[in-house]
Design a protein around this motif. Structure first.
Motif, PDB file in Angstrom:
ATOM      1  N   HIS A 140     -40.818 -93.322  -6.061  1.00  0.00           N
ATOM      2  CA  HIS A 140     -41.565 -94.244  -4.690  1.00  0.00           C
ATOM      3  C   HIS A 140     -42.349 -94.531  -5.473  1.00  0.00           C
TER       4      HIS A 140
ATOM      5  N   HIS B  84     -38.338 -81.816   1.490  1.00  0.00           N
ATOM      6  CA  HIS B  84     -39.389 -81.902   1.780  1.00  0.00           C
ATOM      7  C   HIS B  84     -39.166 -83.184   2.043  1.00  0.00           C
TER       8      HIS B  84
ATOM      9  N   TRP C 261     -36.094 -81.609  -2.546  1.00  0.00           N
ATOM     10  CA  TRP C 261     -36.089 -82.812  -2.067  1.00  0.00           C
ATOM     11  C   TRP C 261     -35.076 -83.214  -0.180  1.00  0.00           C
TER      12      TRP C 261
ATOM     13  N   THR D  86     -47.493 -88.226  -0.991  1.00  0.00           N
ATOM     14  CA  THR D  86     -46.676 -87.056  -1.157  1.00  0.00           C
ATOM     15  C   THR D  86     -47.705 -85.821  -1.010  1.00  0.00           C
TER      16      THR D  86
ATOM     17  N   ILE E 265     -40.789 -86.568  -7.289  1.00  0.00           N
ATOM     18  CA  ILE E 265     -40.902 -88.002  -5.378  1.00  0.00           C
ATOM     19  C   ILE E 265     -41.912 -89.500  -5.425  1.00  0.00           C
TER      20      ILE E 265
END
Length: 844
Positions: A397, A432, A429, A173, A393
């Motif tokens: 994950h 992204h 989100w 990320t 985020i």
């Protein structure tokens, strides 16, 4: 000349330099999968690269193999910096690849004879316990965790590796929404200086620090440049390989809203009562909502966990108060926290990842990066909404990643008063996902070929020439260097222009744009192709008037700590006329002097924040002076150098050119009214109430142009600013019985709008241009501007009885300028009342 110029332009295309070493496929460990092998080869050949690969694609194994090969190639020691709780993952992968690893915290533990790869935590480097420059190669795993250290530490941390030969970054990320983070990674890798990258691609907001806007016309170039040093990989098929075993598990997000009592809403700072409680109203409100809704949120978390009592759970929280409340309500949970012993914290992470702990409670900033929890856990609960999207985020994950065998479920518990905060999270989100997909599209289209990316960008070089002309004027949409080939020797009577101020602003997306340069040196190198042609085309003994302005350099960028001034006008003098005493040759012009055009120091300070009254009172030593504009008076050598007169003189009668006018013109200090042309975009950017007055007056002051009228309206409508309830673009009436309710004002003399300030850094004003034309040319002379902009110079030349010629690279500017010239031509050609009378009546 032309071939050399084309090559110069092609070299402007920026791709990351390759500073690594070639690797044969046979040298890579056979256990690595095809997409991993491709990533290893690409990174090794680049020498300084980033692996921005999705969770579970094997970044750990790739980093280990890259550093093993780097040591094999260059010797020395290798280091991977990992977040807390992640080193066991690297030890496991390294053992699989036959590589020995050793965890160290201090420089003293580094042994030159160790034939393996060292691991350390970010804290050891941050706290100066371990010197990164002891290593030949280093990689930062999940470097995004650095943000939790604070922005200053984040930036200084990246600079600690300056002496490391091979540098790598790996994270899933990289926050493409946060451009500055990408820029800092590029700086860490040595791909491009951060200041240069910011100037090249981003427009800054002078009202808010660090608010960066990517120039729309630079977006593709920026992402192609990023792709030249960063591999954004979402699945193996992005590189043409099979996705078998790499199907991302489905994720279901449950939003659990906790009601609040709106009757207890506070008043705002002005004493005005709020109708609703709202966490989005400010930091104080957000903190209060977190505090007051904590019991209800914890109860909601209890209910969620009770629905699946035998499952493994991740509990995410952001505040210490939330940790304590969750621990009390859910005794089975094992908490990890900031001031906990590092070994104890890391062991808890290992135990949960291996299934020995059923419930783990942690902050995303502590355990949300790098840890692999998918083997035993597929459920997570957020006890509240945080404000840091990257931490969120990343934590998602930890369980939604490749090799996860079950569908993932996530619960987000939030207060009713946090709906706006939730909406912001969801919007981030979505952005992204959009940005990651954009980068994946680039990889799928171009693969890992730098040359393919560069070829695409090189196609933007050049412009299809367009010419427009009329009675007394000729202009073209072209690169000035190419256009000069069409202009005969010794054919121009006067040159008046405002040159670009190096890379201060780019007026077009083309690489031909002189603003599209790295620095001043690069800018003058491109000017080296144009200036000799200007000298060639100017008549002997005639004048070139070059408008310039010095540039402010901010202390935070230069390291001086105080704003300094780049003497751009002095560089221009050296470029055109040289400085023989200093051994600077120049391009053959004679330098005759400098006209200073004063500027508004208050307005300048509003743009640069360097001359404020408050700072003057704090410490006057950091204050400089206002930065004026300058007109360089440059002279092409006359044929007979024994006499001072031009081959074709500029003659004036003393009745027309009075002593008083001469005294004012001869002075080195000029003032200006600021009067200039407005673009349709500038008019359209005005508020509707101002625009209606401005446009009506404009329609009276200039020849009416129907197409321009319509285009301004279309600009407004495209921005959603064309009123539906009244006409904001009403043309003015010349008839006394038809009123238009206009307040008289000089529409071409108003303060530049914000857009104008950005697009016309220092536009040439009418009165300055008029004085130069009157002083240095005869009636009927040809006046030329190689950087035409809106064609102010030929526009004023027509008004003053001269001929005008100009070149402009930007097509929108060219089209707008042509409209102005056509209007001026019509106005000059329109007969007056007295022109229609017989000669005898005029004489009478």
């Amino acid at each position: 000349m032309t071939d050399a110029y084309r090559q110069f332009l092609e070299r402007k295309v920026k791709m990351a330099p390759a500073t690594g070493f070639p690797v044969a496929d046979s040298e890579i460990h056979p256990l690595l999968l095809p997409h991993q092998r491709a990533g290893v080869r690409w990174a090794c050949e680049g020498g300084r690269r980033a692996l921005f690969e999705a969770f579970g694609l094997g970044k750990s194994a790739q980093q280990i193999e890259i550093l093993r090969l780097a040591r094999q190639h260059a010797g020395g020691a290798a280091l991977i910096v990992v977040p807390l709780g992640v080193r066991q993952e690297f030890k496991r992968d390294a053992a699989m690849l036959g590589v020995e690893t050793r965890f160290v915290r201090t420089s003293a533990e580094v042994e030159p004879a160790f034939d393996g790869i060292y691991l350390t935590n970010y804290e050891s480097v941050r706290d100066s316990k371990l010197d990164p420059n002891l290593f030949t190669a280093a990689s930062l795993d999940e470097a995004s965790v650095l943000r939790s250290f604070g922005s200053k530490t984040y930036q200084t941390f990246l600079m600690l590796f300056d002496q490391v030969k091979y540098r790598f970054v790996a994270t899933a990320t990289p926050s493409p929404n946060r451009y500055k983070e990408l820029i800092h990674y590029a700086g860490f890798l040595g791909v491009m200086d951060t200041g240069q990258a910011l100037t090249r691609w981003f427009k800054r907001d002078s009202t808010k620090a660090n608010n960066l806007t990517l120039y729309p016309h630079k977006e593709k170039e920026f992402w192609l440049w990023v792709a030249s040093w960063a591999l954004f990989l979402q699945k193996p098929s992005d590189l043409g390989f099979s996705d078998d075993g790499y199907q991302l598990p489905e994720i279901t997000v449950h939003y659990v809203e906790v009601p609040v009592d709106h009757a207890s809403a506070d008043a705002d700072r002005d004493g005005q009562g709020n109708l609703f409680r709202d966490a989005a109203l400010g930091v104080r409100n957000a903190a209060r909502e977190k505090r007051d809704t904590l019991p209800a949120r914890v109860a909601a978390v209890q209910q969620i966990l009770a629905s699946r009592p035998d499952e493994h759970w991740l509990l995410w929280h952001d505040l210490e108060a939330e940790r304590h409340a969750l621990q009390e309500a859910i005794p089975d949970a094992v908490s990890i926290y900031g001031d906990q012993d590092l070994d104890e914290r890391e062991q808890a992470v290992i135990d949960f990842s291996e299934g020995d702990i059923r419930i783990l409670s942690a902050k995303p900033v502590i355990a949300g990066s790098g840890c692999n929890f998918q083997r035993h856990c597929h459920l997570a609960v957020y006890a509240g909404i945080g404000f840091k999207f990257n931490d969120f985020i990343q934590s998602i994950h930890r369980i939604q990643r490749f090799l996860q065998t079950r569908p993932v479920e996530v619960w987000i518990v939030y207060a009713e008063s946090e709906r706006e905060v939730l909406a912001t999270l969801q919007a981030k989100w979505a952005r992204h996902v959009e940005m990651v997909n954009k980068m994946s599209d680039i990889i799928r289209e171009y693969g890992l070929s730098h040359q393919a990316m560069a070829n695409i960008l090189q196609r933007s070089i050049g412009v299809e020439r367009i010419e427009a002309s009329g009675e007394g004027w000729q202009v073209s949409n072209n690169d000035s260097v190419y256009e000069m080939r069409l202009i005969e020797d010794n054919s121009l009577d006067l040159i008046v222009t405002s040159i670009p101020f190096a890379n201060h602003y780019e007026y077009s997306p083309s690489y031909n744009d002189l603003g599209h340069t790295d620095d001043n040196k690069h800018f003058w190198a491109q000017m080296d192709f144009l200036t000799p042609q200007l000298l060639r085309a100017l008549k002997p003994g005639r004048i070139a008037c070059i408008h310039v302005k010095d540039r402010i350099q901010f202390g935070a960028v230069t390291g001086a700590g105080v704003p300094t001034v780049s003497p751009f006008h002095a560089e221009a003098i050296a470029h055109y006329a040289g400085m023989p005493d200093l051994g600077i040759k120049g391009h053959g012009f004679d330098y005759l002097g400098l006209i200073t055009v004063v500027t508004d120091v208050v307005r300048e300070n509003n743009q640069t924040y360097r001359l404020s009254w408050s700072e003057q009172c704090k410490d006057a030593t950091k204050m400089g002076a206002g930065s004026p504009e300058y007109i360089l008076i440059l002279h092409k050598p006359q044929t007979d150098r024994s006499r001072g007169y031009a081959d074709e003189r500029v003659r004036k009668s003393k009745q027309e050119y009075t002593r008083a006018r001469w005294q004012v013109d001869a002075h080195a200090f000029w003032r200006s009214s600021g009067n200039r042309l407005l673009t349709p975009e500038e008019l359209a950017s005005l508020p509707p109430d101002q625009l209606s007055k401005v446009f009506t007056q404009y329609s009276l002051a200039a020849t009416y142009d129907y197409e321009a009228h319509v285009r301004i309206g279309e600009e407004l409508e495209a921005r959603g600013a064309l009123p539906a309830t009244f006409m904001s673009l009403a043309p003015g009436s010349h008839h006394p019985d038809v009123w238009h309710d206009v307040i008289r004002m000089l529409t071409l003399n108003g303060e530049q709008t914000r857009k104008g300030l950005e697009n016309h850094i220092c536009p040439l004003q009418f009165d300055i241009v008029d004085r130069l034309i009157n002083r240095f040319s005869n009636k009927g002379d040809l006046v030329f501007d190689p950087f035409g902009g809106l064609f102010t110079v030929p526009f004023r030349a027509l008004k003053l009885g001269r001929r005008g010629r100009a070149v402009e690279l930007s097509t929108p500017y060219f089209m707008d300028g042509v409209k102005h010239l056509q209007a001026a031509e019509r106005e000059l050609a329109m007969p007056s009342l007295f022109d229609t009378l017989p000669d005898q009546e005029q004489a009478a």
